[in-house]
Design a protein around this motif. Structure first.
Motif: not given
Length: 405
Positions: A32-41, A75-88
């Motif tokens: 939970h401490h990892v920001p949403t959209g970041a990689v789990w290492t 939220e970027d993925i849900k809205k397909q805005q901003g960094d959504w492709r990088a988040h995928i």
């Protein structure tokens, strides 16, 4: 059915020692401490596995991290805005790291803005226990008068608006602030928390989005990640909306059997599956939980077993979290349907025949009332629920085994 337990990490006031004593055989957790959209290492995943695998005295716990809940969708993925492709891309990388660590079941949700919504996190019952509750009038107070969402008045009839106005007049400023805090409450250790202004900004970005558009974004997301899951031997399972009806003008796409059927058909791959949460779905009177387990069971990869008592007959209404064998869902029938699905899988030779479940939520009872752990996740209340569910399983399994032999 594998008996699992949700654990929020070292900050959780319910320890791994408590989980082992409760008799659970696996852990459901997340970073939970990892920001949403970041990689789990790999290092962060290995650290959580080490934390799960050790008791407070340093000896092995004998249990492992078996289910991820949740690898969050931004939220970027849900809205397909901003960094959504990088988040995928980051999501797929995290999936690879989880597979490398031996974890196969990944629970997620696609609820816009808020993962779940309650108006009271410690509602007192006549027994003296406390539980979480959703009060529709209180929520209308929040929406109309605290958040002051544009267009909110169109979502409530005159009777509900009048009731909300009367309730508002009874609340102190401190009670209004507490209500707002409850509605936007987050998870312990979470990297994200929302202010009211944050909520307003997100809602404005969703203002023109329809249910079909949001579902399309979910299908697009799964079309990207499910092939990775198939390659890695992972199973994704979408959690339902909680509550399972529209709130704050936001679309809902995971609230009914029809919603799940559409998603399973749109991405018709075994790795694309369902988290069947009897509490979330049970808040709607038109959701038949045992029937859903029978009809959709081959795609159910994870079960949340809890119960709610609805306080009306409408699709949208107030409810509170009941005891596991109380409430409006026939838990015995649901567990029986799950056991029969396991028997079918075993007969078909499926490696994933055992469906992990957890005693979702629980009422705060006895020493829970002083411990004040994460709302909905007390030690003794969940132990009671697990014991009751374990009793149902023990009673049904021999009969089902004879009938399916």
């Amino acid at each position: 059915m594998q008996q699992t337990w949700r654990w929020f990490g070292p900050k959780d006031l319910v320890s791994i020692d408590d989980v082992v004593q409760a008799g659970a055989t696996g852990i459901v957790s997340a970073l939970h401490h990892v920001p949403t959209g970041a990689v789990w290492t790999p290092e962060a995943i290995a650290q959580r596995q080490a934390e799960v695998g050790q008791l407070s005295d340093g000896s092995p716990s004998g249990i492992g991290w078996d289910v991820v809940e949740s690898l969050p969708v931004s939220e970027d993925i849900k809205k397909q805005q901003g960094d959504w492709r990088a988040h995928i891309d980051a999501y797929r990388t995290s999936l690879r790291h989880l597979a490398d660590a031996g974890i196969e079941v990944i629970c997620y949700n696609f609820m816009p803005v808020l993962d779940w919504t309650r108006t009271d996190l410690a509602w007192r019952l006549r027994s003296g226990a406390t539980c979480m509750r959703f009060d529709l009038i209180d929520f209308a107070v929040f929406d109309l008068h605290v958040l002051q969402r544009p267009g909110a008045a169109e979502d409530y009839d005159d009777a509900l608006k009048d009731a909300a106005a009367r309730r508002l007049a009874e609340l102190s400023d401190a009670e209004k602030a507490a209500l707002a805090k409850n509605v936007v409450f987050g998870l312990p250790g979470s990297a994200e928390s929302f202010t009211l202004d944050d909520v307003r900004a997100h809602l404005a970005q969703y203002a023109a989005m329809t249910e079909d558009t949001l579902r399309g974004h979910l299908v697009d997301f799964l079309s990207e990640v499910i092939p990775t899951c198939e390659e890695l031997g992972l199973r994704m399972c979408c959690h339902p909306d909680d509550p399972p009806f529209p709130l704050l003008g936001l679309p809902r796409v995971m609230s009914t059997e029809a919603h799940y059927t559409k998603l399973m058909q749109a991405v018709d791959r075994p790795a694309n599956g369902i988290t069947l949460c009897s509490g979330s779905l049970g808040a709607r009177p038109d959701n038949d939980l045992p029937g859903m387990m029978e009809r959709l069971g081959d795609r159910v990869h994870f079960l949340h077993l809890r119960n709610v008592t609805r306080e009306g007959d409408g699709i949208r209404g107030s409810f509170y979290e009941a005891e596991h064998l109380g409430g409006d869902t026939d838990m015995v029938a649901l567990v029986e349907a799950a056991l029969r699905e396991e028997a079918r899988r075993r007969a078909a030779g499926r490696a994933d025949w055992s469906i992990p479940f957890r005693p979702d939520h629980g009422q705060d009872i006895l020493d829970d009332l002083g411990r004040r752990a994460q709302p909905g996740y007390p030690s003794i209340g969940r132990l009671k629920g697990l014991a009751e569910l374990r009793g149902i399983i023990a009673a049904l399994e021999p009969r089902i085994a004879r009938e399916t032999a």
